[in-house]
Design a protein around this motif. Sequence first.
Motif, PDB file in Angstrom:
ATOM      1  N   ARG A  87      54.693   9.444  26.722  1.00 39.56           N
ATOM      2  CA  ARG A  87      53.557   8.635  26.942  1.00 39.56           C
ATOM      3  C   ARG A  87      53.623   7.024  26.726  1.00 39.56           C
ATOM      4  O   ARG A  87      54.632   6.643  26.249  1.00 39.56           O
ATOM      5  CB  ARG A  87      52.461   9.017  25.922  1.00 39.56           C
ATOM      6  CG  ARG A  87      52.829   8.983  24.463  1.00 39.56           C
ATOM      7  CD  ARG A  87      51.830   9.261  23.454  1.00 39.56           C
ATOM      8  NE  ARG A  87      52.120   9.004  22.143  1.00 39.56           N
ATOM      9  CZ  ARG A  87      52.832   9.566  21.312  1.00 39.56           C
ATOM     10  NH1 ARG A  87      53.530  10.651  21.821  1.00 39.56           N
ATOM     11  NH2 ARG A  87      53.140   8.839  20.155  1.00 39.56           N
TER      12      ARG A  87
ATOM     13  N   ASP B  87      51.011   3.080  22.611  1.00 35.80           N
ATOM     14  CA  ASP B  87      49.636   2.828  22.219  1.00 35.80           C
ATOM     15  C   ASP B  87      49.666   1.255  21.447  1.00 35.80           C
ATOM     16  O   ASP B  87      50.372   1.140  20.475  1.00 35.80           O
ATOM     17  CB  ASP B  87      49.269   3.653  21.059  1.00 35.80           C
ATOM     18  CG  ASP B  87      47.845   4.006  21.187  1.00 35.80           C
ATOM     19  OD1 ASP B  87      47.153   3.508  22.172  1.00 35.80           O
ATOM     20  OD2 ASP B  87      47.350   4.532  20.272  1.00 35.80           O
TER      21      ASP B  87
ATOM     22  N   ALA C 217      43.320  11.870  18.977  1.00 35.65           N
ATOM     23  CA  ALA C 217      43.675  12.037  20.781  1.00 35.65           C
ATOM     24  C   ALA C 217      44.520  13.317  20.788  1.00 35.65           C
ATOM     25  O   ALA C 217      45.025  13.779  19.964  1.00 35.65           O
ATOM     26  CB  ALA C 217      44.252  10.885  20.717  1.00 35.65           C
TER      27      ALA C 217
ATOM     28  N   GLN D  59      47.763  11.283  24.922  1.00 33.61           N
ATOM     29  CA  GLN D  59      46.823  10.312  24.762  1.00 33.61           C
ATOM     30  C   GLN D  59      46.998   9.163  23.692  1.00 33.61           C
ATOM     31  O   GLN D  59      47.803   9.721  22.906  1.00 33.61           O
ATOM     32  CB  GLN D  59      45.429  10.818  24.676  1.00 33.61           C
ATOM     33  CG  GLN D  59      45.040  11.788  25.775  1.00 33.61           C
ATOM     34  CD  GLN D  59      43.490  12.261  25.492  1.00 33.61           C
ATOM     35  OE1 GLN D  59      43.171  12.585  24.079  1.00 33.61           O
ATOM     36  NE2 GLN D  59      42.725  12.382  26.396  1.00 33.61           N
TER      37      GLN D  59
ATOM     38  N   LYS E  54      44.978   5.814  21.404  1.00 31.72           N
ATOM     39  CA  LYS E  54      43.646   5.260  20.953  1.00 31.72           C
ATOM     40  C   LYS E  54      42.890   4.768  22.251  1.00 31.72           C
ATOM     41  O   LYS E  54      41.623   4.884  22.426  1.00 31.72           O
ATOM     42  CB  LYS E  54      43.916   4.298  19.869  1.00 31.72           C
ATOM     43  CG  LYS E  54      44.495   4.822  18.608  1.00 31.72           C
ATOM     44  CD  LYS E  54      44.452   3.562  17.497  1.00 31.72           C
ATOM     45  CE  LYS E  54      45.369   2.454  17.938  1.00 31.72           C
ATOM     46  NZ  LYS E  54      46.814   2.776  17.804  1.00 31.72           N
TER      47      LYS E  54
ATOM     48  N   ASP F 216      42.568   5.683  25.290  1.00 32.80           N
ATOM     49  CA  ASP F 216      42.164   6.586  25.951  1.00 32.80           C
ATOM     50  C   ASP F 216      40.756   7.125  25.507  1.00 32.80           C
ATOM     51  O   ASP F 216      39.793   7.748  26.108  1.00 32.80           O
ATOM     52  CB  ASP F 216      42.979   7.948  25.922  1.00 32.80           C
ATOM     53  CG  ASP F 216      44.323   7.410  26.713  1.00 32.80           C
ATOM     54  OD1 ASP F 216      44.096   7.442  28.022  1.00 32.80           O
ATOM     55  OD2 ASP F 216      45.475   7.405  26.051  1.00 32.80           O
ATOM     56  N   LEU F 217      40.407   6.833  24.233  1.00 35.24           N
ATOM     57  CA  LEU F 217      39.013   7.274  23.791  1.00 35.24           C
ATOM     58  C   LEU F 217      37.978   6.059  23.279  1.00 35.24           C
ATOM     59  O   LEU F 217      37.138   6.029  22.527  1.00 35.24           O
ATOM     60  CB  LEU F 217      39.330   8.141  22.237  1.00 35.24           C
ATOM     61  CG  LEU F 217      39.985   9.392  22.360  1.00 35.24           C
ATOM     62  CD1 LEU F 217      40.236   9.889  20.986  1.00 35.24           C
ATOM     63  CD2 LEU F 217      39.374  10.361  23.185  1.00 35.24           C
TER      64      LEU F 217
ATOM     65  N   ARG G  93      48.550   7.493  16.433  1.00 36.95           N
ATOM     66  CA  ARG G  93      49.490   8.547  17.046  1.00 36.95           C
ATOM     67  C   ARG G  93      50.732   7.591  16.732  1.00 36.95           C
ATOM     68  O   ARG G  93      51.092   6.668  17.421  1.00 36.95           O
ATOM     69  CB  ARG G  93      49.460   8.834  18.399  1.00 36.95           C
ATOM     70  CG  ARG G  93      50.269   9.637  18.985  1.00 36.95           C
ATOM     71  CD  ARG G  93      50.511  11.290  18.428  1.00 36.95           C
ATOM     72  NE  ARG G  93      48.926  11.810  18.324  1.00 36.95           N
ATOM     73  CZ  ARG G  93      48.531  12.081  19.358  1.00 36.95           C
ATOM     74  NH1 ARG G  93      48.965  12.022  20.749  1.00 36.95           N
ATOM     75  NH2 ARG G  93      47.128  12.691  19.099  1.00 36.95           N
TER      76      ARG G  93
ATOM     77  N   SER H 134      41.458  18.298  23.091  1.00 42.18           N
ATOM     78  CA  SER H 134      42.545  19.127  23.641  1.00 42.18           C
ATOM     79  C   SER H 134      43.234  19.721  22.683  1.00 42.18           C
ATOM     80  O   SER H 134      42.461  20.345  21.681  1.00 42.18           O
ATOM     81  CB  SER H 134      43.687  18.283  24.513  1.00 42.18           C
ATOM     82  OG  SER H 134      44.510  19.222  25.247  1.00 42.18           O
TER      83      SER H 134
ATOM     84  N   HIS I  87      39.675  16.689  33.166  1.00 41.04           N
ATOM     85  CA  HIS I  87      40.097  16.054  31.907  1.00 41.04           C
ATOM     86  C   HIS I  87      40.060  14.741  31.443  1.00 41.04           C
ATOM     87  O   HIS I  87      39.550  14.442  30.337  1.00 41.04           O
ATOM     88  CB  HIS I  87      41.587  16.737  31.672  1.00 41.04           C
ATOM     89  CG  HIS I  87      42.037  16.849  30.258  1.00 41.04           C
ATOM     90  ND1 HIS I  87      41.493  17.964  29.502  1.00 41.04           N
ATOM     91  CD2 HIS I  87      43.078  16.173  29.440  1.00 41.04           C
ATOM     92  CE1 HIS I  87      42.017  17.931  28.100  1.00 41.04           C
ATOM     93  NE2 HIS I  87      43.033  16.816  28.240  1.00 41.04           N
ATOM     94  N   ALA I  88      40.466  13.996  32.409  1.00 38.97           N
ATOM     95  CA  ALA I  88      40.583  12.340  32.063  1.00 38.97           C
ATOM     96  C   ALA I  88      39.152  11.890  32.153  1.00 38.97           C
ATOM     97  O   ALA I  88      38.866  10.931  31.708  1.00 38.97           O
ATOM     98  CB  ALA I  88      41.315  11.933  33.081  1.00 38.97           C
TER      99      ALA I  88
END
Length: 291
Positions: free
Chosen positions: A33, A36, A78, A82, A84, A86-87, A106, A149, A249-250
Motif C-alpha cells: 500500500r 501513510d 482502517a 487503507q 488514515k 482514506d478515512l 497503521r 472491511s 467500496h472506495a
Amino acid sequence: MILLLAVVLVLCFAAAVGALARGGGAALFTTPRRADPGAPPDGVPLRAVAYKAADGILLEGWAAEPASTLRPTVLMLAGPGQGKADLLAPAIALVQAGYGVFLAARRPASLIPKGGLGEVGLLADARAALDQLTAHGVSGSRLVILGVSAAAALAVHMAWERRPAAVVLAAPPTAGADLLAARWRLPLLSSLAAHPLKVVERLRAAAPACPLLVLHGLADRTVPPAMGQAVFKAAPEPKHAAWIKGAGHADLWDKGGTDALLDFLAGRRGPAPTLDQEAPWRAPGLPAVRP
C-alpha cells in the motif's frame, strides 16, 4: 519437461496457499500500500498524535477533540490497503458535527515482522490506540469504535473488551479469511486460515453490549454486500443498517455512508435521504449514542 513444469507449478501453488493460510485474514493487512503520511494535510482540523505499540514501535495517529462532553470520540480503524488518509472525508465530517476523532495509525510495511503481525499483533495495535484514548479520558460512553472491511473483526473484539457507546462496521466481511478466500477463489483457505479475523462468529460468541451500525454499499465488489448482510443478521439488538445504492467500496463515504454514520450517532429515527432502506435489515427506535 512438461511434467516437470507441472510439478513445479503445483509446488509453487501449494506454497502460496500455505503462506496465505498461515497469514489468514491478517495477510490482507500486509499487502502493498502507499505510505501513510505522518502529519495530516494542511487545513484539516486534525493533529498528529504519537503513541507506542505494545512492541515499542512509535505510531502516529490523527486526532481531534470533541466540541463538548456530550459528543463521543470515534476511533477509526482502517481496512486492508487503507491508511488514515482514506478515512479523511468522514473524519472531517465528524469533527464538523462536533464529534471527536482518532484515526489509528497503521504501521509501515517496513516495520511489519517477516511473518506478518498476525491477528494478535493487529489487535495489539488497535489496543494501543485505545490505551492512548483511555489515557486522555476517552472510554465507555465517550467512545465509539469504527472498523472498515476486515478491521471490523478488530472493532468487534475491542468493543467486547472496552464496552464503548457504539460500534460501526463499514463494509464488513463475514471473516477476513473469507474475504481472502474469495479474492483468490480458494474456498479452502477459509478453513485453513490460522488468523481468520472472524466477524460473524465473534458477534455470536461475545457480542458488544451497545448499539451497532452496519454500513455497506450495494455496488461493493471488494466485500460482497451479502457478507455485510450476514454480519448484520448475526449481530444482536440494538442494531441499524444502511444499504446504500450505487456505492462501492472506495466511495462508500461519499455516496451516503457519512450521512448514515452521522444519523446513527445522532440517534435519529428517520433515514437519511441518500439511504436505501430495507425494512428487514433495519431495527427501529435506535437510541442516541450519548452519555
